[in-house]
Design a protein around this motif. Structure first.
Motif: not given
Length: 557
Positions: A188-214
């Protein structure tokens, strides 16, 4: 159905009268909580006296305690940081991107789970030490002299061993979190024009943060509980300090106090892990993989694919492939030094203890899970919490917590022979295993119960089925896979357990883990290769089953 009645034998809890069920649960709670209660009692007026206990603590604070705390802190800090980076990078690579070999790396990255950390330490020490084949070959080839590589047995060597042996905890949880929503939201972020680096930094890593902490909390609990690596590398951590205080200095109170401090650290990490697990429900809720058929991992080619290969291949190489090859080298070099005649006895002792503990843990887990299912009272929930806490308690803490009351009773009523009963038979070590690994079986059985609708219980009661009939005819057929998985996990954990086995094993009952440690400590690394590789082969079984379960779940999703 008649043959099902003999499956374990202990789940006869429903047959007991209502008067005896609470007493049995209280007895079970006492058995499971004895190590922690004994450690707390060492601080109270009584056997040692509060003044003596605080005096010993002040003496340790002025001598060894700062070193233990500082070393443990630095070890935990760097291991947690390294495992978070390696595990998260590998999970992001196989989840968010598509490159040649991605499917193979999904399960290859789990292989270090089969390799005990102390076995990895033995393998790297044998290959990289001053007299190892690498430095000897370099000196012979180039005419160099002296040490060519840093000392393996150091704090940084232990950090590298722990990172590449334990990163799969972070990888598993981060992969699950990213696989549930990240691909869809990144599309969805790609369709809105977000570059890959921003998609990883703003979407993927925040989603994974609780799992990484656990995952990091689990890694740190394993690191703090370790004795094999820290002792072999000569690192003065809390775990090695406990054994030194008990066995070398013969100071029970100092060992109890160090165990209490280590237990507090582990409980804090357990609270962090549980909090992160609760946050993972929000990260994984909502839109899952269903409905995201259009979302596909980004295709990598060229140097980006090579980078993904490096991110995924390096942990597998350093955490599994290289240690196995290093251990195979002495096996193929000189077969005569291998202790083949004693290998069968070590294997039998390990399998015997593992089988006994697996059956007992599954029986207790079935009894507790059924009691909570039928009557979720405060007593049953409290006993379940005590059993669930056991896996977070390090083996060294369990040993001290068991031996303290045994020694106290032995001094006051020596005619009972309790000390000999616990230390010269399988009772003490199986008791420690039950406290340590009962949570593994309980979690698996409870996950099986979670898939059984409560309406089945109501229907069985309307048809006149009693408590024992409900467990035997309704629950057990649906729980067979969960109990089999629980027994397998407990069996493998017992086979690899070192600290508790090292102290509490009966005389002339060495196990594979113990002899691997003793041979490596005596610099007989070639002979230690055989039991070490046997432990790796046993550890591969649950890893293969876990990989198959993850693949089937992803296919169903």
């Amino acid at each position: 159905m008649r043959r099902i009645r003999i499956f374990i034998g202990l789940p006869v809890l429903p047959r007991l009268s209502p008067v005896f069920r609470p007493l049995l649960l209280l007895l079970l709670a006492s058995v499971l909580s004895l190590p922690v209660l004994a450690l707390l009692a060492a601080w109270l007026p009584g056997g040692a006296g509060a003044a003596s206990a605080w005096g010993i603590l002040r003496e340790m604070a002025a001598t060894v305690l700062p070193g233990y705390a500082w070393t443990t802190l630095w070890l935990a800090l760097w291991v947690g940081l390294g495992a978070a980076c390696v595990g998260t990078a590998a999970a992001a690579a196989v989840t968010l991107f598509d490159f040649p070999g991605r499917r193979a790396f999904e399960w290859l990255l789990l292989l270090p789970l089969a390799m005990p950390a102390y076995v990895t330490a033995y393998a790297y020490t044998d290959f990289l030490q001053f007299s190892g084949p690498l430095q000897v070959g370099l000196r012979a080839a180039f005419g160099w002299e002296g040490r060519l590589l840093p000392e393996v047995r150091s704090l940084w060597g232990a950090v590298l061993v722990f990172v590449f042996a334990l990163y799969p905890y972070v990888y598993l949880l981060a992969r699950t979190a990213l696989g549930e929503r990240a691909a869809h939201l990144m599309e969805a972020a790609r369709l809105l024009g977000a570059p890959l680096r921003r998609r990883i930094a703003r979407i993927a890593l925040p989603l994974a943060r609780p799992a990484v902490a656990a995952g990091v909390a689990l890694v740190l609990m394993e690191t703090l509980a370790d004795y094999g690596v820290t002792s072999y590398f000569g690192i003065q951590s809390f775990s090695t300090g406990i054994y030194k205080a008990w066995l070398a200095m013969d100071n029970r109170i100092a060992a109890a106090q160090l165990s209490t401090l280590l237990l507090v650290l582990v409980l804090a990490l357990l609270g962090l892990e549980q909090r992160a697990q609760r946050r993972m429900r929000f990260a994984g809720g909502g839109v899952g993989r269903a409905g995201s058929a259009e979302a596909r991992p980004a295709r990598l080619r060229g140097r980006h694919a090579v980078l993904a290969w490096a991110v995924c291949g390096l942990p597998v190489l350093l955490g599994f492939v290289a240690p196995v090859l290093f251990m195979l080298r002495p096996l193929t070099a000189d077969w005569s030094v291998l202790p083949w005649e004693r290998f069968g006895a070590w294997t039998w002792n390990s399998m015997r203890l593992g089988g006994m503990t697996a059956l007992l843990c599954v029986a207790v887990a079935l009894a507790l899970a059924f009691a909570v299912r039928r009557q979720p009272t405060a007593l049953t929930r409290g006993v379940v919490r005590l059993a669930s806490l056991g896996y977070a308690v390090p083996g060294s803490v369990v040993v001290v917590g068991l031996l303290l009351p045994v020694g106290w009773l032995q001094e006051r009523v020596p005619q009972w022979g309790l000390g000999a009963l616990v230390t010269t038979t399988a009772l003490g070590i199986v008791w420690a295993y039950l406290v340590r690994f009962g949570a593994v079986a309980l979690q698996s059985v409870q996950s099986g119960y979670a898939r059984i609708p409560a309406s089945l219980d109501d229907s069985a009661r309307l048809l006149g089925v009693g408590r024992w009939g409900l467990l035997r005819r309704v629950h057990w057929p649906l729980l067979r896979r969960s109990t089999a998985a629980a027994a397998l996990l407990v069996f493998v954990d017992v086979m690899k357990e070192l600290p508790a086995t090292l102290v509490l094993r009966p005389f002339d009952s060495d196990t594979l883990a113990v002899v691997a440690y003793q041979l490596a400590r005596d610099e007989r690394l070639g002979e230690a290769a055989l039991p070490s590789l046997a432990l790796v082969l046993v550890g591969l079984v649950p890893v293969v089953l876990l990989s198959r379960a993850l693949r089937s779940r992803e296919a169903d999703a």
